[in-house]
Design a protein around this motif. Structure first.
Motif, short mmCIF file in Angstrom:
data_model
loop_
_atom_site.label_atom_id
_atom_site.label_comp_id
_atom_site.label_asym_id
_atom_site.label_seq_id
_atom_site.Cartn_x
_atom_site.Cartn_y
_atom_site.Cartn_z
N SER A 229 26.96 15.26 -8.79
CA SER A 229 27.80 16.46 -8.72
C SER A 229 28.17 16.78 -7.28
O SER A 229 29.24 17.33 -7.00
N ASP A 230 27.29 16.44 -6.33
CA ASP A 230 27.59 16.65 -4.91
C ASP A 230 28.30 15.46 -4.29
O ASP A 230 28.83 15.57 -3.19
N GLY A 231 28.30 14.32 -4.98
CA GLY A 231 28.90 13.10 -4.43
C GLY A 231 30.38 13.00 -4.76
O GLY A 231 30.79 12.29 -5.69
N THR A 232 31.19 13.72 -4.01
CA THR A 232 32.62 13.74 -4.26
C THR A 232 33.22 12.35 -4.24
O THR A 232 34.09 12.02 -5.06
N ASP A 233 32.77 11.50 -3.31
CA ASP A 233 33.36 10.18 -3.19
C ASP A 233 33.06 9.31 -4.41
O ASP A 233 33.93 8.56 -4.88
N HIS A 234 31.84 9.40 -4.96
CA HIS A 234 31.49 8.59 -6.13
C HIS A 234 32.37 8.97 -7.33
O HIS A 234 32.91 8.11 -8.03
N LEU A 235 32.50 10.27 -7.58
CA LEU A 235 33.29 10.72 -8.72
C LEU A 235 34.77 10.44 -8.52
O LEU A 235 35.48 10.08 -9.47
N LEU A 236 35.25 10.58 -7.30
CA LEU A 236 36.67 10.35 -7.04
C LEU A 236 37.04 8.89 -7.32
O LEU A 236 38.11 8.61 -7.87
N PHE A 237 36.17 7.96 -6.92
CA PHE A 237 36.44 6.55 -7.21
C PHE A 237 36.61 6.32 -8.70
O PHE A 237 37.58 5.69 -9.15
N LEU A 238 35.68 6.84 -9.49
CA LEU A 238 35.73 6.61 -10.93
C LEU A 238 36.93 7.29 -11.57
O LEU A 238 37.64 6.69 -12.39
N PHE A 362 16.47 8.92 -12.53
CA PHE A 362 17.59 9.14 -11.61
C PHE A 362 18.87 8.54 -12.18
O PHE A 362 19.94 9.16 -12.14
N ASN A 363 18.76 7.31 -12.72
CA ASN A 363 19.94 6.66 -13.30
C ASN A 363 20.44 7.42 -14.52
O ASN A 363 21.65 7.57 -14.73
N LEU A 364 19.50 7.92 -15.32
CA LEU A 364 19.88 8.71 -16.48
C LEU A 364 20.61 9.97 -16.05
O LEU A 364 21.62 10.37 -16.67
N GLY A 365 20.14 10.61 -14.99
CA GLY A 365 20.81 11.80 -14.48
C GLY A 365 22.22 11.50 -14.00
O GLY A 365 23.16 12.28 -14.23
N ILE A 366 22.38 10.35 -13.32
CA ILE A 366 23.71 9.93 -12.87
C ILE A 366 24.65 9.77 -14.05
O ILE A 366 25.78 10.27 -14.05
N GLU A 367 24.17 9.06 -15.10
CA GLU A 367 25.02 8.81 -16.26
C GLU A 367 25.37 10.10 -16.99
O GLU A 367 26.51 10.27 -17.44
N LEU A 368 24.40 10.98 -17.12
CA LEU A 368 24.68 12.25 -17.81
C LEU A 368 25.76 13.04 -17.08
O LEU A 368 26.68 13.58 -17.71
N GLN A 370 28.01 11.86 -14.98
CA GLN A 370 29.29 11.14 -15.09
C GLN A 370 29.94 11.42 -16.44
O GLN A 370 31.15 11.67 -16.51
N LEU A 371 29.15 11.39 -17.50
CA LEU A 371 29.70 11.64 -18.83
C LEU A 371 30.24 13.06 -18.96
O LEU A 371 31.27 13.29 -19.60
N VAL A 372 29.53 14.01 -18.35
CA VAL A 372 30.01 15.40 -18.39
C VAL A 372 31.36 15.51 -17.69
O VAL A 372 32.32 16.10 -18.23
N VAL A 373 31.47 14.95 -16.48
CA VAL A 373 32.72 15.03 -15.73
C VAL A 373 33.85 14.31 -16.45
O VAL A 373 34.97 14.83 -16.57
N ILE A 374 33.56 13.12 -16.94
CA ILE A 374 34.59 12.35 -17.65
C ILE A 374 35.00 13.05 -18.94
O ILE A 374 36.19 13.14 -19.27
N GLY A 375 34.00 13.57 -19.66
CA GLY A 375 34.31 14.27 -20.90
C GLY A 375 35.15 15.52 -20.70
O GLY A 375 35.95 15.89 -21.57
#
Length: 453
Positions: A229-238, A362-368, A370-375
């Motif tokens: 949620s704080d990683g703007t660059d990670h989310l922006l890429f996706l 940690f990986n589960l948190g990342i995926e959750l 990501q799914l929230v933002v994408i959804g």
């Protein structure tokens, strides 16, 4: 420094002060005066030392931070004139001194095993207070067999045995079993100082609450979600890579590729799932390898490559660069993003079982996240992609992402922030409002299209 001069004066005249009743009043006044003077370190106020505890299942790894100007008055050697070569010159003496003055014991008075595993000197400068130097020592504390690691008596009097105005602030920096894994959660557990009334340095009893595997695992899920949620660059890429996913590719056979019409809901979902899955597999692999220490890269090139991944996906959203191969690109750049994720866990230096659970959580948190933002985003992109307005939305998004990526590349190469990256972070704070605007635009535009059909 005024504080140092006052302390030196007191230390030199200590026998005189403690032999007269009025000396205790002087000690009190000196303590008040020194504690009110300006500080020269953002880490902790002078003249205090800090002990930061990292709690493990069978030991405690402590980081001890001691101001050199205070240490010099108690250590008997010149240590505050320069940070260069200090550890090489006096390393063995410094270790011996710390081992003499750090003496944790179990509650039944059995001594713990203490080892000093590393020494370093940290130096900072600022225009107001000048140079500030402190000794950083990595100390391992191991209890006797069968003794709990969460309950002990901390005997510590480094510097304080000579400089009676000194204080030692003891805090827990990391306690995985209690869900405490980030520096900003540091919790002070006590202060070691001179008991003026009895002229004694009292040890600090430490009794930490018990934790659990579930609390540690849950905290890592939360940390993963917060990191994304704080990683703007990670989310922006996706998100930019997903921007053209609902569209078919036109051209080929000697013609220039371009983005065409909407490919349908089924096609869009298939593209979205394949890209997200590939990105997940890529970053999960390097997250695992990096967290276990099997694959490491310096942080700067990794961060630069992440910015480049956004630039590539932005160009692709503007005009197809690799049509049909988006999952492979997502997986490839996911490997890079995973290395950045791994650095978070590697820095925790956890034991085997907590590390394994941390990687999973940690990986589960990342995926959750990501799914929230994408959804919350993709449905509106699918609606918009069925309208003539989507071309403008896609191109605008690609251009803005490209500008952001270039700004990040410049910042991460030069090491200096710029106005564009600061603006990006400011805009990212308003992401819920941007999402609301996207949803309203999608519903209104799609509704108008359906009404005119």
């Amino acid at each position: 420094m005024v504080a140092t001069n006052l302390t030196d004066l007191f230390v030199k005249q200590r026998p005189y002060f403690i032999s007269r009743p009025s000396g205790w009043l002087m000690i009190f006044l000196l303590s008040v005066l020194v504690s009110g003077l300006p500080t020269t370190s953002s880490a902790h106020p002078m003249p205090n030392s800090v002990v930061l505890l990292n709690i493990h299942t069978d030991r405690i790894d402590a980081e001890v931070q001691i101001p050199l100007n205070e240490l010099q008055a108690a250590f008997g050697h010149t240590v505050n004139d320069s940070s260069a070569g200090l550890v090489a010159r006096l390393g063995p003496q410094l270790k011996a001194y710390l081992l003499q003055h750090i003496r944790p014991k179990s509650t039944d008075d059995r001594p713990w095993i203490v080892s000093v595993d590393g020494l370093a000197v940290h130096e900072t400068r600022n225009p107001i207070n000048g140079v500030y130097r402190e000794l950083i020592a990595q100390v391992r504390l191991t209890p006797p067999v069968g003794e709990p690691v969460r309950r002990f008596v901390f005997h510590y009097d480094a510097v304080l045995h000579q400089v009676v105005t000194h204080k030692i602030l003891v805090s827990v920096r990391q306690d995985w079993a209690r869900g405490q894994v980030a520096d900003e959660q540091t919790a002070q557990v006590g202060v070691i100082e001179l008991d003026i009334v009895n002229n004694r340095i009292l040890p600090l009893p430490i009794s930490l609450e018990s934790g659990s595997v579930w609390m540690g695992f849950q905290s890592m899920i939360t940390l993963g979600m917060r990191h994304i949620s704080d990683g703007t660059d990670h989310l922006l890429f996706l998100l930019v890579l997903l921007l053209p996913a609902p569209l078919l590719v036109s051209g080929g056979s000697g013609q220039r590729f371009d983005w065409g019409r909407f490919g349908g809901v089924r096609y869009s979902l298939k593209q979205l799932v394949s890209i997200v899955t590939a990105f997940t597999l890529g970053h999960s692999l390097t997250l695992l390898l990096g967290s276990l220490g099997w694959l490491r890269l310096p942080s700067q090139p990794v961060e630069i490559l992440i910015a480049i991944s956004i630039l590539v996906s932005a160009i692709h959203a503007f005009r197809p660069l690799f049509p049909g191969r988006e999952p492979w690109v997502a997986a490839g750049f996911g490997l890079v993003h995973g290395l950045a994720f791994a650095s978070i866990l590697a820095n925790l230096q956890l034991d085997t079982v907590p590390m394994a659970l941390s990687i999973l959580g940690f990986n589960l948190g990342i995926e959750l996240m990501q799914l929230v933002v994408i959804g919350l985003t993709i449905p509106w992109l699918i609606l918009l992609s069925q309208t003539a307005l989507y071309s403008a939305v896609r191109i605008s998004g690609a251009v803005l992402a490209g500008v952001a990526a270039l700004a990040w590349v410049i910042e991460r190469v030069s090491g200096n922030a710029n106005g564009v990256t600061e603006l990006i972070e400011h805009v990212a704070n308003g992401a819920p409002w941007l999402l609301l605007g996207l949803a309203l635009l999608a519903v209104m535009t799609w509704g108008r299209l359906r009404a005119s059909a």
